[in-house]
Design a protein around this motif. Sequence first.
Motif, PDB file in Angstrom:
ATOM      1  N   TYR A  10       0.819  -1.220   0.000  1.00  0.00           N
ATOM      2  CA  TYR A  10       0.000   0.000   0.000  1.00  0.00           C
ATOM      3  C   TYR A  10       0.849   1.264   0.000  1.00  0.00           C
ATOM      4  N   GLY A  11       2.087   1.172   0.547  1.00  0.00           N
ATOM      5  CA  GLY A  11       2.958   2.340   0.583  1.00  0.00           C
ATOM      6  C   GLY A  11       3.320   2.843  -0.805  1.00  0.00           C
ATOM      7  N   GLU A  12       3.240   1.948  -1.811  1.00  0.00           N
ATOM      8  CA  GLU A  12       3.657   2.333  -3.157  1.00  0.00           C
ATOM      9  C   GLU A  12       2.481   2.698  -4.048  1.00  0.00           C
ATOM     10  N   LEU A  13       1.277   2.662  -3.501  1.00  0.00           N
ATOM     11  CA  LEU A  13       0.093   2.957  -4.316  1.00  0.00           C
ATOM     12  C   LEU A  13      -0.528   4.281  -3.888  1.00  0.00           C
ATOM     13  N   ASP A  14      -1.222   4.919  -4.832  1.00  0.00           N
ATOM     14  CA  ASP A  14      -1.932   6.168  -4.526  1.00  0.00           C
ATOM     15  C   ASP A  14      -3.239   5.838  -3.831  1.00  0.00           C
ATOM     16  N   LEU A  15      -3.448   6.446  -2.691  1.00  0.00           N
ATOM     17  CA  LEU A  15      -4.615   6.076  -1.901  1.00  0.00           C
ATOM     18  C   LEU A  15      -5.037   7.249  -1.039  1.00  0.00           C
ATOM     19  N   GLU A  16      -6.271   7.667  -1.178  1.00  0.00           N
ATOM     20  CA  GLU A  16      -6.812   8.698  -0.302  1.00  0.00           C
ATOM     21  C   GLU A  16      -8.042   8.114   0.401  1.00  0.00           C
ATOM     22  N   PRO A  17      -8.156   8.246   1.730  1.00  0.00           N
ATOM     23  CA  PRO A  17      -9.336   7.696   2.409  1.00  0.00           C
ATOM     24  C   PRO A  17     -10.621   8.303   1.855  1.00  0.00           C
ATOM     25  N   VAL A  18     -11.637   7.448   1.663  1.00  0.00           N
ATOM     26  CA  VAL A  18     -12.938   7.919   1.199  1.00  0.00           C
ATOM     27  C   VAL A  18     -13.694   8.449   2.410  1.00  0.00           C
ATOM     28  N   ILE A  19     -14.089   9.700   2.380  1.00  0.00           N
ATOM     29  CA  ILE A  19     -14.846  10.193   3.536  1.00  0.00           C
ATOM     30  C   ILE A  19     -16.171  10.820   3.110  1.00  0.00           C
ATOM     31  N   ASP A  20     -17.040  10.942   4.082  1.00  0.00           N
ATOM     32  CA  ASP A  20     -18.335  11.574   3.874  1.00  0.00           C
ATOM     33  C   ASP A  20     -18.640  12.357   5.152  1.00  0.00           C
ATOM     34  N   THR A  21     -19.450  13.379   5.056  1.00  0.00           N
ATOM     35  CA  THR A  21     -19.591  14.234   6.238  1.00  0.00           C
ATOM     36  C   THR A  21     -20.929  14.086   6.954  1.00  0.00           C
ATOM     37  N   ASP A  22     -21.905  13.408   6.341  1.00  0.00           N
ATOM     38  CA  ASP A  22     -23.244  13.397   6.924  1.00  0.00           C
ATOM     39  C   ASP A  22     -23.340  12.543   8.195  1.00  0.00           C
ATOM     40  N   GLY A  23     -22.644  11.426   8.223  1.00  0.00           N
ATOM     41  CA  GLY A  23     -22.653  10.580   9.409  1.00  0.00           C
ATOM     42  C   GLY A  23     -23.894   9.726   9.587  1.00  0.00           C
ATOM     43  N   ASP A  24     -24.835   9.767   8.647  1.00  0.00           N
ATOM     44  CA  ASP A  24     -26.031   8.933   8.789  1.00  0.00           C
ATOM     45  C   ASP A  24     -25.865   7.606   8.032  1.00  0.00           C
ATOM     46  N   SER A  25     -26.919   6.783   8.048  1.00  0.00           N
ATOM     47  CA  SER A  25     -26.831   5.465   7.411  1.00  0.00           C
ATOM     48  C   SER A  25     -26.565   5.594   5.921  1.00  0.00           C
ATOM     49  N   PHE A  26     -27.130   6.643   5.310  1.00  0.00           N
ATOM     50  CA  PHE A  26     -26.929   6.827   3.875  1.00  0.00           C
ATOM     51  C   PHE A  26     -25.457   7.131   3.581  1.00  0.00           C
ATOM     52  N   ALA A  27     -24.831   7.916   4.450  1.00  0.00           N
ATOM     53  CA  ALA A  27     -23.413   8.243   4.263  1.00  0.00           C
ATOM     54  C   ALA A  27     -22.561   6.985   4.372  1.00  0.00           C
ATOM     55  N   ARG A  28     -22.931   6.095   5.298  1.00  0.00           N
ATOM     56  CA  ARG A  28     -22.167   4.858   5.450  1.00  0.00           C
ATOM     57  C   ARG A  28     -22.297   3.999   4.201  1.00  0.00           C
TER      58      ARG A  28
END
Lengths: 360, 148
Positions: free
Chosen positions: A236-254
Amino acid sequence: MVKEFSTIPFGPQHPVLPEPVHLDLILDDETVVGAVPNIGFIHRGLEKLVETKDFKEYVYVAERVCGICSFGHGMGYCECLENIMNIEVPRRGNYLRTIWMEMSRVHSHLLWLGLLADALGFESLFMESWKLREQILDMFDATTGGRVIFSVNCVGGVLKDMDQSMLNNILNTVNDMEKEIRPVTETFLNDYTVGTRLHGLGVLTADEAKVMGAVGPMLRASGVSYDARKTGYAAYGELDLEPVIDTDGDSFARCRVRINELFQSFDLIRQAIGKIPEGDISVPVKGNPEGEHFMRIEQPRGEAIYYVKANGTKYIDRFRLRTPTTSNIPPMVELIKGCQLADVALLILTIDPCISCTER
Amino acid sequence: MAKLAKSPWLLHYDGSSCNGCDIEVLACTTPKYDVERFGIINTGDPFQADILMVTGGVNHQSENVIKQIYSQMPDPKVVVAVGICACTGGVFKECYNIKGGVDTVIPVDVYVPGCAARPESIIDGVVKALEILEKKREAYAARKKAGA
């Protein structure tokens, strides 16, 4: 007048749960005011088994902690021992591990999407999700010989190699799936029925998520950018990776975070296949381990922690595993308080519970 | 098996498995393997089920749950043990919390081996279970007729 609460049991055998977990729900009319979880229905005692099995043999037991995250558990255990014994895994071995790990994530997230659709009563969407998942299982079958339990990890690397035609095959499958998956994910994200059940249900703020120790998609859906893959284990150290995030925090965001992670995994598989070097897949292991090591791995359900303490013999002193569902149960119990009885099953599902992992 | 007289409904319970067999049981009902074309439906209700599929060995806490589910199912009924853990305890046999296979608690009619059991062998096990169910149904009807 004194208010009377009623207590109803939920589980261990319940139509929406593939695995047994028991909750005592305390109800005020239709509203849940409290939930008391009770686990232990599938406790086997696998951590204890490490004392009676050869450390190389235990890899197969570690995989069987859970059938959905099996590859990751085998890998986590092996990486701990490799660190203790100062073994450097060949780069090709690390890339193969990364490819299999991301394939596991795709299969696990599709499985979860299917179960979510089933809990909503959206039967055809469940079938579509699981139909797509079979393509990944076919690739697992072709590369490892197993559909859910793979047994390809060993201390020092991996046991099976992939030739170029197999890698191309995976690449084609991933490219095809990325197109075929769109109608399914679009339905989850845009369908009115799915939206009305998920929007605003079980909101977890970023602070609550941090305080209660949520991990994985549950944490990232609340807007916290944290992903254990950034620590750079395997390739993983050699691959491009950005954490996927969402801001709503509800079930739909999950739900949305998991869908976006599907596409992220496709991208990581493509990157890994593009960069995979030639060479050996494993190194021979001599001697017995002595020392201890602690490491974290991002499983499909979140961060899992592995700890191994070895004493210089072929039997290991202690193996400890903290699984993502264990950390996600306290926030889940908080989310259930205040919701309607009909939403309880849905809220339990949105943490993507894996009870086999939790109870080991 | 020449034909199916009834649409048998199955109930799945996870004794103490690793999840591998559970997702394969579910995979049997999805489009690739599709046992629903035979009228077999995965139900969540023991009172409506004909076939009980248990995955994983039995531990001290799930023992009573399995006994209860089995007693709630109407006669005639068959039990299928899916996966090597459900048959004998498998890789978990030496664990301190595992009693052994499902047959230590309730009578088992069909054993499906494998770790994890593949959907093909699970379907084969279900087909075998249907034959046993048919025989049990006839015996049950004969007993009823005789007034027992």
